[in-house]
Write an enzyme that holds these catalytic residues in place. Structure first.
Site: not given
Length: 211
Positions: A41, A45, A69, A129
Site C-alpha cells: 500500500e 501522503r 490514505t 480497515k
C-alpha cells in the site's frame, strides 16, 4: 483479486509505505516480494506517491499495489488512473465511499467505531480497515466488536508492531494487519533493500506466530 475480502487474504501484513522518491518504489516492491509479501500500500501522503504506484504497476506485476490514505474523490480517480489495484481510506464519509465504489476497485474503508462499521456494512462492505487501531482500543476493541458484528473482518493499522501483530492476527475477525515497520526511513534513505526484504520475511511468518 476482486473484493476487499480477497485483499485481506493476500498476506498477514499489508506494508503501509510513505515514499518521498518514486525511484525507490520498484526496488522496494521487489524486496517485499523476495521476503514473501505479495501486496503493498503506497500512501498518497507525498507528491511521489502516484508516480510510485505507476512504476510498481508497470514493472513489478507480481505484487498487488494499492493506494492508501485516499481522502478525496479526486485522489480515488487519480490512483485508479495510476494503476492502483485497490484503494484504502482512513475514514468513511458518504461522499468518499461513493467515489471509491465508483472506481470499481476493491477497497478497504477506514472505521474506528461500531457506528462507522455499521455504516459500511449497510453498503454491503464486509472487509474494513480499523484505524487508528491502538489509539481506538486495539485488540480488546476489535474482540468486542466481533460479538455484535460477526460478519465483518478487519485490517487494523496504526500502532501495530511486530510485537502486537500476532495478538491482532489471532482474532477471528482480523484478516491481516497494516504495518509501517517494514520500511524504516533510514533503510529507504540508505537504499538498504536487503534489510527491508529481511523484515518482510519475518512479517510473512507472523500468521504462524499468531497460532
Amino acid at each position: 483479486m476482486t473484493t476487499g475480502a480477497d485483499l485481506l487474504a493476500l498476506s498477514p501484513v499489508l506494508p503501509v509505505v510513505v515514499l518521498d522518491e518514486a525511484e525507490q518504489a520498484v526496488p522496494l516492491a521487489r524486496a517485499l516480494l523476495r521476503g514473501g509479501l505479495r501486496v503493498i500500500e503506497l500512501t498518497l501522503r507525498t507528491p511521489a506517491a502516484l508516480a510510485a504506484i505507476e512504476r510498481v504497476a508497470a514493472e513489478v506485476p507480481d505484487i498487488v499495489v494499492g493506494a492508501g490514505t485516499v481522502t478525496t474523490p479526486e485522489q480515488a480517480e487519480q490512483a485508479t488512473k495510476a494503476g492502483a489495484a485497490f484503494l484504502v481510506t482512513p475514514g468513511c464519509t458518504d461522499r468518499l465511499l461513493d467515489a471509491v465504489a465508483e472506481t470499481g476497485l476493491p477497497f478497504l474503508p477506514g472505521v474506528s467505531t461500531v457506528s462507522e462499521a455499521l455504516r459500511a456494512a449497510e453498503r454491503g462492505l464486509s472487509a474494513l480497515k480499523f484505524f487508528p487501531a491502538e489509539a481506538s482500543g486495539g485488540v480488546a476493541y476489535l474482540r468486542a466488536m466481533g460479538g455484535p458484528l460477526p460478519g465483518l473482518r478487519f485490517c487494523p493499522t496504526g500502532g501495530v508492531t511486530p510485537g502486537n501483530a500476532p495478538e491482532y492476527l489471532a482474532l477471528p475477525n482480523v484478516g491481516c494487519v497494516g504495518g509501517t515497520w517494514l520500511t524504516p526511513k533510514e533503510a529507504l534513505a540508505a537504499g538498504d533493500f536487503a534489510r527491508i526484504g529481511a523484515l518482510a520475511a519475518k512479517a510473512a511468518g507472523l500468521r504462524q506466530a499468531a497460532g
